[in-house]
Design an enzyme around this catalytic site. Sequence first.
Site, short mmCIF file in Angstrom:
data_model
loop_
_atom_site.label_atom_id
_atom_site.label_comp_id
_atom_site.label_asym_id
_atom_site.label_seq_id
_atom_site.Cartn_x
_atom_site.Cartn_y
_atom_site.Cartn_z
N ARG A 70 0.82 -1.22 0.00
CA ARG A 70 0.00 0.00 0.00
C ARG A 70 0.85 1.26 0.00
O ARG A 70 0.50 2.26 -0.62
CB ARG A 70 -0.92 0.02 1.22
CG ARG A 70 -2.12 -0.84 1.07
CD ARG A 70 -3.08 -0.67 2.25
NE ARG A 70 -3.99 -1.81 2.29
CZ ARG A 70 -5.13 -1.89 1.60
NH1 ARG A 70 -5.51 -0.89 0.83
NH2 ARG A 70 -5.89 -2.96 1.66
N LEU A 106 -7.45 3.53 2.25
CA LEU A 106 -6.24 4.35 2.28
C LEU A 106 -5.58 4.28 3.67
O LEU A 106 -6.27 4.16 4.69
CB LEU A 106 -6.60 5.80 1.95
CG LEU A 106 -7.13 6.00 0.52
CD1 LEU A 106 -7.81 7.36 0.39
CD2 LEU A 106 -6.01 5.85 -0.50
N HIS A 163 -20.51 8.40 0.57
CA HIS A 163 -20.86 7.08 1.07
C HIS A 163 -22.38 6.88 0.95
O HIS A 163 -23.14 7.78 1.32
CB HIS A 163 -20.42 6.95 2.54
CG HIS A 163 -20.74 5.61 3.11
ND1 HIS A 163 -20.00 4.49 2.84
CD2 HIS A 163 -21.75 5.20 3.92
CE1 HIS A 163 -20.53 3.45 3.45
NE2 HIS A 163 -21.59 3.86 4.13
N GLU A 214 -27.15 11.25 -4.61
CA GLU A 214 -25.69 11.40 -4.59
C GLU A 214 -25.23 12.37 -5.68
O GLU A 214 -24.34 13.20 -5.46
CB GLU A 214 -25.00 10.04 -4.82
CG GLU A 214 -25.17 9.05 -3.69
CD GLU A 214 -24.36 7.77 -3.92
OE1 GLU A 214 -23.23 7.86 -4.40
OE2 GLU A 214 -24.89 6.69 -3.62
C1 GRF Z 1 -21.61 5.23 -4.97
O1 GRF Z 1 -22.76 4.62 -4.47
C2 GRF Z 1 -20.83 5.87 -3.85
O2 GRF Z 1 -21.64 6.37 -2.84
C3 GRF Z 1 -20.00 4.74 -3.34
O3 GRF Z 1 -19.63 4.00 -4.46
C4 GRF Z 1 -20.61 4.19 -5.49
C5 GRF Z 1 -19.86 4.69 -6.68
O4 GRF Z 1 -20.68 4.79 -7.81
N1 GRF Z 1 -18.88 5.24 -2.59
P1 GRF Z 1 -20.15 5.57 -9.09
O5 GRF Z 1 -18.84 4.91 -9.50
O6 GRF Z 1 -19.94 7.00 -8.71
O7 GRF Z 1 -21.20 5.39 -10.13
#
Ligand code: GRF
Length: 203
Positions: free
Chosen positions: A64, A92, A108, A173
């Site tokens: 890593r 990370l 998330h 999101e």
């Molecule tokens: C999303 O649901 C995000 O919240 C999570 O991983 C997924 C990524 O989706 N961390 P994308 O690659 O942005 O379509």
Amino acid sequence: MRTAILISGRGSNMTALLEAARQPAYPAQIVLVMSNRPDAAGLARAAEAGFATAVVDHKAYPDRASFEAAMQTELDRHGVELVCLAGFMRVLTPWFIERWTGRLLNIHPSLLPAFRGLHTHERALEEGVKLHGCTVHFVVPELDAGPIVAQGAVPVLAGDTPDSLGGRVLAVEHRLYPLAVALVASGRARLVDGRVLEHDVAG
Ligand code: GRF
């Protein structure tokens, strides 16, 4: 603010950020899209749209530390000031995270602190929660435990499956991440002593 997006897969949140950053007044300028997987669908999409891309394949490094050092070199080379994880599927180390304290964001797919980790939509349905959603947070060494910048909620509906619920969350999101990145890139939200301080720069 010079911003990098780190991805591992399809990159739909990346696309939402690239779209938002097209607006001249948007405070984050996307200077790099970087993936740990050469075959990430989002990488090809970013390159087609004319953005600088980089691959740092974790499989090409013995550990890593050397993988993260290679990522850091790319970030330095592009003068990056803010890093947005968007479906970046590598954990990370504190070395990298502490280097980017207050300048490293993640999205998330749950209302944190509920459902840290993976399979959040399945777990939300199992628990029978009536509200679910997504969180943008500053990244700290403990997984999905960083100070919260913004959240978006959706209802859980009768008959939902992980896919139907996940799709409803994903639509939020795509609105939330650009808003949260704008808050941080403009200095309206910042990390001070482990807490998010918000202030209205216009006020
Ligand atoms: C999303 O649901 C995000 O919240 C999570 O991983 C997924 C990524 O989706 N961390 P994308 O690659 O942005 O379509």
